[in-house]
Design an enzyme around this catalytic site. Structure first.
Site, PDB file in Angstrom:
ATOM      1  N   THR A  55      41.262 -36.817 -34.357  1.00  0.00           N
ATOM      2  CA  THR A  55      41.228 -35.115 -33.979  1.00  0.00           C
ATOM      3  C   THR A  55      40.657 -35.262 -32.507  1.00  0.00           C
ATOM      4  O   THR A  55      41.330 -34.589 -31.674  1.00  0.00           O
ATOM      5  CB  THR A  55      40.607 -34.406 -34.948  1.00  0.00           C
ATOM      6  OG1 THR A  55      41.052 -34.630 -36.121  1.00  0.00           O
ATOM      7  CG2 THR A  55      40.342 -32.953 -34.444  1.00  0.00           C
ATOM      8  N   CYS A  56      39.770 -36.114 -32.050  1.00  0.00           N
ATOM      9  CA  CYS A  56      38.981 -36.142 -30.781  1.00  0.00           C
ATOM     10  C   CYS A  56      39.915 -36.428 -29.763  1.00  0.00           C
ATOM     11  O   CYS A  56      40.215 -35.707 -28.903  1.00  0.00           O
ATOM     12  CB  CYS A  56      37.678 -36.827 -30.827  1.00  0.00           C
ATOM     13  SG  CYS A  56      36.596 -36.539 -32.075  1.00  0.00           S
TER      14      CYS A  56
END
Length: 167
Positions: A55-56
């Protein structure tokens, strides 16, 4: 207790890896004293649980990098990405994200800044150690003006689009 709107950023040391030397900044990890670096500036800070995580890397950091010019147009001096990783990892991640000149990738290697904010997240059971919660904040002259803390484990309130709306 977690940091909140109206609070001053803690006096902590972060580190930034530089690939190219410039005046006053050597190649390699350089210390960044938070209060000194934030003085007189409007800064957007977003924190992630870990560099190179899905996600990052696929959503959170790319949003801020892509929208960096829009933040600058709204008077933001700098955008900081903070993670409990070492400066070498953060430097490699910044290169992989093509963030140079757009977002500063700052390492909180031992989590001192993160703990001072009250934003630590213990993932020791999963083998990941103590990490940072996912959040974003707008800081002016070292004082928190806006704060967005994720409580869902997803990327919903700390993304670039949401922060840009709040400025």
């Amino acid at each position: 207790m977690a940091i909140k709107v109206g609070d001053q950023l803690p006096d902590a040391r972060l580190a930034e890896y530089k690939d190219v030397a410039s005046e006053g900044c050597s190649i390699g990890p350089n210390k960044v004293m938070v209060q000194e670096a934030a003085k007189g500036k409007k800064i957007v800070i977003f924190a992630v649980p870990g560099a190179f995580t899905p996600t990052c890397s696929e959503q959170h950091a790319p949003g801020y990098i892509k929208m960096a010019d829009q933040f600058k147009a709204k008077g933001v001096d700098e955008i900081w990405c903070i993670s409990v990783n070492d400066p070498f990892v953060m430097g490699a991640w910044a290169r992989a994200q093509n963030a140079d000149g757009k977002v500063r990738f700052l390492a909180d290697g031992s989590g001192v800044f993160t703990k001072a904010l009250g934003m630590e997240f213990d993932l020791t059971k999963g083998g990941l150690g103590v990490r940072s919660q996912r959040y974003s904040m707008l800081v002016e002259d070292g004082v928190v003006k806006k704060m967005n803390l994720e409580d869902s484990g997803h990327l919903e309130v700390s993304n670039a689009e949401k922060m840009l709306e709040q400025i």
